[in-house]
Design a protein around this motif. Structure first.
Motif, PDB file in Angstrom:
ATOM      1  N   THR A  79     -10.620  -0.030  13.896  1.00  0.00           N
ATOM      2  CA  THR A  79      -9.285  -0.526  14.176  1.00  0.00           C
ATOM      3  C   THR A  79      -9.375  -1.715  15.111  1.00  0.00           C
ATOM      4  N   THR A 106      -1.803   4.290  11.201  1.00  0.00           N
ATOM      5  CA  THR A 106      -2.104   5.696  10.954  1.00  0.00           C
ATOM      6  C   THR A 106      -1.966   6.428  12.275  1.00  0.00           C
ATOM      7  N   SER A 150       0.643   5.772   0.058  1.00  0.00           N
ATOM      8  CA  SER A 150      -0.221   6.924   0.265  1.00  0.00           C
ATOM      9  C   SER A 150      -0.044   7.920  -0.885  1.00  0.00           C
ATOM     10  N   GLU A 201       0.855  -1.186   0.000  1.00  0.00           N
ATOM     11  CA  GLU A 201       0.000   0.000   0.000  1.00  0.00           C
ATOM     12  C   GLU A 201       0.890   1.235   0.000  1.00  0.00           C
ATOM     13  N   THR A 245     -11.591   5.556  11.706  1.00  0.00           N
ATOM     14  CA  THR A 245     -11.994   4.304  11.062  1.00  0.00           C
ATOM     15  C   THR A 245     -11.824   3.135  12.013  1.00  0.00           C
ATOM     16  N   ASP A 300      -4.469   0.729  13.437  1.00  0.00           N
ATOM     17  CA  ASP A 300      -4.120  -0.068  12.265  1.00  0.00           C
ATOM     18  C   ASP A 300      -5.308  -0.120  11.310  1.00  0.00           C
ATOM     19  N   SER A 301      -5.016  -0.403  10.071  1.00  0.00           N
ATOM     20  CA  SER A 301      -6.075  -0.514   9.074  1.00  0.00           C
ATOM     21  C   SER A 301      -6.761  -1.853   9.246  1.00  0.00           C
ATOM     22  N   ASN A 302      -7.832  -2.044   8.586  1.00  0.00           N
ATOM     23  CA  ASN A 302      -8.597  -3.274   8.687  1.00  0.00           C
ATOM     24  C   ASN A 302      -7.746  -4.502   8.373  1.00  0.00           C
TER      25      ASN A 302
END
Lengths: 113, 111
Positions: free
Chosen positions: B29, B100, A58, A56, B27, B92-94
């Protein structure tokens, strides 16, 4: 604790030149990251890398940026050509697996003049 | 509080006082990490709290997590001068592929 080493710690470079930032991650870690931090502000995600591929990236990871880790050597961030707005501290991090703790290096301070 | 678009927060307290720093995230987490960053150094993890935990303690540190309001807090009991640092929360992202970071709280503990 586990150590991530970054080379160089500081670099001053002329705008338009190429720079390569090197990272020696923790030995058994599989996931590698670059973050950008300006003036001690927020840590901003640039890119992550696993199994030889970018997972990934950004919007900050411009076309002039590239990463690689040839044959288990340094994990590198290359900027070519550099721009004034690339001046920042770049932090490398590694983790054993996804969702695990990230271990950060001490950063490479890049100044583009 | 830390939030994605706010400027770095700053707190100044006296040694021996307790302090709480807050973090709101946008979002989903599975875990909230709290990192501290000393001047000129890289961030270092100090405590993490998973989505199935409401509270986590480690020495003088206490983290809380409220997944319904998407917020977390970090408390330091009896702060010492060496606690002076910038503290970041990170989610953390999914998929867990990246962290982040929040905008950070700069804590200054005066003797």
């Amino acid at each position: 604790g586990p150590k991530v080493l970054q080379i160089p710690s500081h670099q001053i470079i002329d705008m338009g030149q190429m720079v390569t930032l090197n990272c020696d991650p923790v030995s058994n870690h599989l996931y590698f990251y670059w973050y950008k931090q300006i003036l001690g502000q927020q840590m901003e995600f640039l890119v992550n890398f696993y199994n030889g591929k970018v997972m990934e990236k950004s919007k900050l990871f411009k076309d002039q940026f590239s990463v690689e880790r040839p044959d288990g050597s340094y994990f590198t961030l290359k900027i070519q050509p550099t721009a004034l707005e690339d001046s920042a501290v770049y932090f490398c991090a590694s983790s054993r697996s996804s969702g695990n703790t990230l271990y950060f290096g001490e950063g490479s301070r890049l100044i583009v003049v | 509080s830390q939030w994605g678009e706010e400027n770095l927060q700053a707190l100044s307290i006296q040694e021996g006082e307790d302090v709480t720093m807050n973090c709101s995230y946008k979002t989903y987490t599975t875990v909230v990490h709290w990192y501290r960053q000393d001047s000129g150094r890289g961030p270092a993890l100090i405590i993490l709290i998973r989505s199935n935990e409401r509270e986590k303690r480690s020495g003088r540190l206490r983290a809380t997590l409220d997944t319904s309001s998407q917020s977390s807090s970090l408390s330091i009991t009896a702060a010492q001068c060496e606690d002076t640092a910038v503290y970041f929360c990170a989610t953390d992202s999914n998929m867990g592929y990246k962290l982040t970071f929040g905008t950070g709280t700069s804590l200054l503990v005066d003797p």
